[in-house]
Design a protein around this motif. Structure first.
Motif, PDB file in Angstrom:
ATOM      1  N   VAL A  40       0.851  -1.214  -0.105  1.00  0.00           N
ATOM      2  CA  VAL A  40      -0.135  -0.050  -0.059  1.00  0.00           C
ATOM      3  C   VAL A  40       0.827   1.320   0.123  1.00  0.00           C
ATOM      4  O   VAL A  40       0.615   2.344  -0.782  1.00  0.00           O
ATOM      5  N   ALA A  41       1.982   1.229   0.805  1.00  0.00           N
ATOM      6  CA  ALA A  41       2.722   2.366   0.996  1.00  0.00           C
ATOM      7  C   ALA A  41       3.631   2.683  -0.281  1.00  0.00           C
ATOM      8  O   ALA A  41       3.602   3.694  -0.703  1.00  0.00           O
ATOM      9  N   MET A  42       3.848   1.617  -1.060  1.00  0.00           N
ATOM     10  CA  MET A  42       4.386   1.646  -2.555  1.00  0.00           C
ATOM     11  C   MET A  42       3.626   2.689  -3.333  1.00  0.00           C
ATOM     12  O   MET A  42       4.013   3.474  -4.056  1.00  0.00           O
ATOM     13  N   GLY A  43       2.121   2.410  -3.412  1.00  0.00           N
ATOM     14  CA  GLY A  43       1.330   2.944  -4.298  1.00  0.00           C
ATOM     15  C   GLY A  43       1.349   4.663  -3.532  1.00  0.00           C
ATOM     16  O   GLY A  43       0.894   5.520  -4.643  1.00  0.00           O
ATOM     17  N   LEU A  44       1.351   4.652  -2.497  1.00  0.00           N
ATOM     18  CA  LEU A  44       1.438   6.052  -1.841  1.00  0.00           C
ATOM     19  C   LEU A  44       2.586   6.923  -2.385  1.00  0.00           C
ATOM     20  O   LEU A  44       2.553   8.176  -2.482  1.00  0.00           O
ATOM     21  N   VAL A  45       3.764   6.101  -2.278  1.00  0.00           N
ATOM     22  CA  VAL A  45       4.966   6.644  -2.741  1.00  0.00           C
ATOM     23  C   VAL A  45       4.647   7.304  -4.293  1.00  0.00           C
ATOM     24  O   VAL A  45       4.968   8.809  -4.485  1.00  0.00           O
ATOM     25  N   LEU A  46       3.945   6.679  -5.184  1.00  0.00           N
ATOM     26  CA  LEU A  46       3.735   7.017  -6.346  1.00  0.00           C
ATOM     27  C   LEU A  46       2.659   8.124  -6.506  1.00  0.00           C
ATOM     28  O   LEU A  46       2.721   9.351  -6.949  1.00  0.00           O
ATOM     29  N   LEU A  47       1.786   8.062  -5.717  1.00  0.00           N
ATOM     30  CA  LEU A  47       0.587   8.805  -5.688  1.00  0.00           C
ATOM     31  C   LEU A  47       1.050  10.269  -5.148  1.00  0.00           C
ATOM     32  O   LEU A  47       0.574  11.435  -5.539  1.00  0.00           O
ATOM     33  N   THR A  48       1.417   9.986  -3.621  1.00  0.00           N
ATOM     34  CA  THR A  48       1.614  11.120  -3.016  1.00  0.00           C
ATOM     35  C   THR A  48       2.978  11.974  -3.195  1.00  0.00           C
ATOM     36  O   THR A  48       3.222  13.060  -3.323  1.00  0.00           O
ATOM     37  N   GLY A  49       4.093  10.922  -2.847  1.00  0.00           N
ATOM     38  CA  GLY A  49       5.390  11.403  -3.024  1.00  0.00           C
ATOM     39  C   GLY A  49       5.860  11.882  -4.303  1.00  0.00           C
ATOM     40  O   GLY A  49       6.644  12.881  -4.598  1.00  0.00           O
ATOM     41  N   VAL A  50       5.614  11.137  -5.119  1.00  0.00           N
ATOM     42  CA  VAL A  50       5.749  11.476  -6.749  1.00  0.00           C
ATOM     43  C   VAL A  50       4.801  12.425  -7.397  1.00  0.00           C
ATOM     44  O   VAL A  50       5.249  13.549  -8.105  1.00  0.00           O
ATOM     45  N   GLY A  51       3.507  11.863  -7.583  1.00  0.00           N
ATOM     46  CA  GLY A  51       2.556  12.572  -8.071  1.00  0.00           C
ATOM     47  C   GLY A  51       2.040  13.785  -7.405  1.00  0.00           C
ATOM     48  O   GLY A  51       1.231  14.604  -7.989  1.00  0.00           O
ATOM     49  N   GLY A  52       2.255  13.857  -6.203  1.00  0.00           N
ATOM     50  CA  GLY A  52       1.739  14.998  -5.435  1.00  0.00           C
ATOM     51  C   GLY A  52       0.097  14.864  -5.008  1.00  0.00           C
ATOM     52  O   GLY A  52      -0.319  16.015  -4.788  1.00  0.00           O
ATOM     53  N   LEU A  53      -0.466  14.208  -4.912  1.00  0.00           N
ATOM     54  CA  LEU A  53      -1.781  13.797  -4.692  1.00  0.00           C
ATOM     55  C   LEU A  53      -1.945  12.871  -3.251  1.00  0.00           C
ATOM     56  O   LEU A  53      -1.650  11.859  -3.364  1.00  0.00           O
ATOM     57  N   THR A  54      -2.161  13.755  -2.235  1.00  0.00           N
ATOM     58  CA  THR A  54      -2.427  13.221  -1.019  1.00  0.00           C
ATOM     59  C   THR A  54      -3.832  12.481  -0.657  1.00  0.00           C
ATOM     60  O   THR A  54      -4.847  12.920  -0.963  1.00  0.00           O
ATOM     61  N   SER A  55      -3.548  11.288  -0.566  1.00  0.00           N
ATOM     62  CA  SER A  55      -4.745  10.408  -0.229  1.00  0.00           C
ATOM     63  C   SER A  55      -4.825   9.568   1.357  1.00  0.00           C
ATOM     64  O   SER A  55      -3.916   9.078   1.466  1.00  0.00           O
ATOM     65  N   PHE A  56      -5.965   9.877   1.972  1.00  0.00           N
ATOM     66  CA  PHE A  56      -6.152   9.147   3.283  1.00  0.00           C
ATOM     67  C   PHE A  56      -7.071   7.942   2.888  1.00  0.00           C
ATOM     68  O   PHE A  56      -7.586   7.180   4.092  1.00  0.00           O
ATOM     69  N   GLY A  57      -7.402   7.391   1.977  1.00  0.00           N
ATOM     70  CA  GLY A  57      -8.507   6.606   1.602  1.00  0.00           C
ATOM     71  C   GLY A  57      -7.783   5.231   0.946  1.00  0.00           C
ATOM     72  O   GLY A  57      -8.653   4.468   0.455  1.00  0.00           O
TER      73      GLY A  57
END
Length: 590
Positions: A40-57
């Motif tokens: 899950v964290a790997m997906g958030l790396v791409l979504l939040t850390g790289v793409g700049g889209l913060t997701s809590f869901g």
């Protein structure tokens, strides 16, 4: 160091851990949970850390994957392996539906939106009868390979970490590609990315779906690991924890997701085990101490633990560029009459409420011509650039390229007509190398997509793009800085990098917004020589510049703006003696 060596070392270590004699079963379970969270964290790396889209869901997408496989395997008796594609597809479809609404949000509305649907889906899971409501679905069958049923945490361990390793490789492959550079450019805003053809809405949706699919994979594994699925692990608290994991490990780093999962999960277990012994088991002190320790950790390593550790071992890798740019397809030329103007701006107007920024401005740029747009600060020069390149829509008037109207045309379409630009305020991605930043300019000249990139089938196309980027970097005189991070360069050098990025688009018209700002005298001379070479090769240049010596020696024609209105146009000699220009901009005669 070869790219694959750290991956092999990681695989060897994770394979050896459960084989250590006498390792407690509890630690194997802990490693299983770390692997599930790392996905899950790997997906958030791409979504939040790289793409700049913060997701809590993201926990909700784990729920989609877990409930899908639990329902299919228990109700229909289908093999868990056959249920895997269904789990990923359901998570992906949910991401498409939610992403079409969510990725349009910006600022604080984006994370608030993810919290809202995360809570809604959590309660939805607990209210549906066919999902067992709050009790969930039990007796989920274990994974099996041949005669081996994976009831034991030791056996499913290898499946979990094989999935983690495969996902990490696919994610790194994606980031190291044309599509990956487009995603990484999103974090610094959409304007520069769109100016070189990146479809930002599509890129955001892609990364949103990818992160959801990784979460769905984690949910699928979780269902067959625990063999029971209920709503509790997929609530908003879990979503917040997954984001914590990505941030603690290093939100922009794939292996940071794995490290963050290890830190957070082990820390929670240690605190839950020892704090009750120290304080007599009164209250949930581990939650308080856990929060304090995370805050302290982020104070010590605000970018995450992984980059902090990487700085302690400063290994520098030089990327070999082995492709041949000659094989890269040139941009398709629009064509048109050689005598007709390349760019025609006719009574262009831009109004912001009651403020007229560009007031019925008209001028032309012909083929193989250098035209300068000058005027005092606030004269409307950069706004005119934004109207030409589609970043702003016109209030009135007409803008044509090769006789084709482009006013109110999206930037992604304008660049296809042969217009590339730099920006008044530099818009590079500071934590990408010079080579990677410049390669973004060639985005439309590549063809490989996300799936091709993840499977590493894009290497031929990628080599040509990087070779073209390297050629343009050498062309502007920054070959020695090709592997440096763009954020480490001086402002003047960053402006030159922007020019190289624009040249990568193979433009017919190059728009330069204050290209000489921050350059020393010799650097300005080299820039002027480069622009003359471009003109001699048939390229046209429209530039905004405040250095009058630079402009007068370089431009064929000069257009002067004042308060959004064109007050003069002519050769440098005519502009020098124009009384209106002297009064408004150059200063009164002595």
């Amino acid at each position: 160091m070869p790219r694959w060596l750290p991956i092999l070392l990681f695989a060897a270590v994770m394979t050896a851990l459960p084989l250590i004699p006498g390792i407690p079963p509890f630690w194997i379970v802990l490693l299983d949970n770390i692997g599930l969270a790392a996905l899950v964290a790997m997906g958030l790396v791409l979504l939040t850390g790289v793409g700049g889209l913060t997701s809590f869901g993201q926990a909700a997408f784990c729920g989609f994957g877990a409930y899908t496989t639990a329902y299919i395997t228990t109700v229909y008796g289908i093999s868990p392996w056959l249920a895997l594609p269904a789990s990923l597809v359901v998570a992906g479809i949910a991401a498409v539906l939610l992403g079409l609404m969510t990725v349009r949000l910006s600022g604080h509305y984006l994370p608030l939106g993810t919290i809202a649907w995360g809570i809604a889906l959590y309660y939805l899971f607990s209210k549906l009868d066919f999902l067992g409501r709050n009790d969930g679905i039990s007796r989920v069958p274990p994974l099996s390979i041949g005669p081996i049923d994976m009831y034991d945490p030791h056996t499913i361990y290898f499946v979990i970490w094989a999935m983690v390793l495969i996902s990490a490789v696919l994610t790194m492959n994606l980031l190291d590609s044309r599509t990956g550079r487009a995603i990484r450019a999103l974090r610094r805003g959409h304007v520069a990315a769109e100016a070189f053809g990146v479809q930002t809405a599509r890129a955001k949706l892609l990364v949103f779906i990818y992160a959801a699919v990784l979460a769905g994979l984690s949910g699928w594994l979780y269902a067959h690991f625990q063999r029971n699925v209920n709503p509790t692990p997929f609530g908003p608290q879990a979503g917040i924890e997954y984001l914590f994991i990505a941030v603690v490990g290093g939100a922009g780093y794939v292996w940071g997701g794995v490290l963050g999962a290890a830190i957070v999960i082990i820390l929670k277990e240690v605190l839950q085990g020892y704090l009750p012994l120290l304080f007599g088991g009164q209250g949930q002190l581990e939650i308080i101490v856990f929060g304090i320790l995370l805050v302290v950790l982020l104070q010590l390593a605000p970018g995450g633990v992984w980059p902090w550790l990487a700085n302690l071992v400063p290994l520098k890798f030089r990327r070999a560029v082995t492709g041949n740019a000659d094989g890269l397809p040139a941009r398709e030329r629009v064509g048109g009459s050689t005598t007709a103007p390349l760019l025609k701006v006719e009574r262009a107007r831009k109004q912001f409420g009651g403020v007229v920024a560009v007031n019925d401005v008209s001028f032309e740029v012909n083929a193989a011509e250098i035209v300068a747009l000058i005027g005092p600060n606030g004269a409307g020069k950069s706004t005119t650039f934004n109207l030409i390149t589609g970043i702003l829509t016109t209030t009135g008037g007409r803008i044509e390229v090769h006789g084709k109207p482009v006013d109110n045309t999206p930037p992604q379409e304008v660049v296809k007509l042969g217009i590339a630009r730099t920006f008044q305020h530099v818009k590079l991605v500071p934590d990408m190398t010079v080579l990677e930043n410049v390669a973004i300019g060639a985005h439309l000249r590549g063809r490989s997509g996300a799936i091709t990139s993840m499977l590493r089938f894009d290497r031929g196309d990628e080599a040509k793009l990087l070779a073209e980027a390297a050629r343009q970097i050498e062309r502007v005189g920054l070959g020695a800085e090709i592997d440096q991070l763009a954020g480490s360069l001086s402002l003047g050098q960053q402006r030159i990098v922007e020019i190289a990025r624009a040249l990568c688009a193979d433009p017919e018209l190059l728009l330069l917004d204050e290209p000489a700002a921050g350059l020393r005298h010799m650097e300005k001379q080299r820039l002027a020589a480069l622009l003359r070479q471009l003109k001699d090769s048939g390229m046209s240049v429209l530039l905004v510049e405040h250095d009058m010596g630079f402009v007068m020696d370089l431009a064929d024609r000069i257009v002067v703006l004042d308060f959004g209105t064109r007050i003069a146009e002519g050769t440098p000699d005519a502009i020098k003696t124009n009384p209106d220009v002297i009064k408004a901009y150059l200063g009164a005669l002595a």
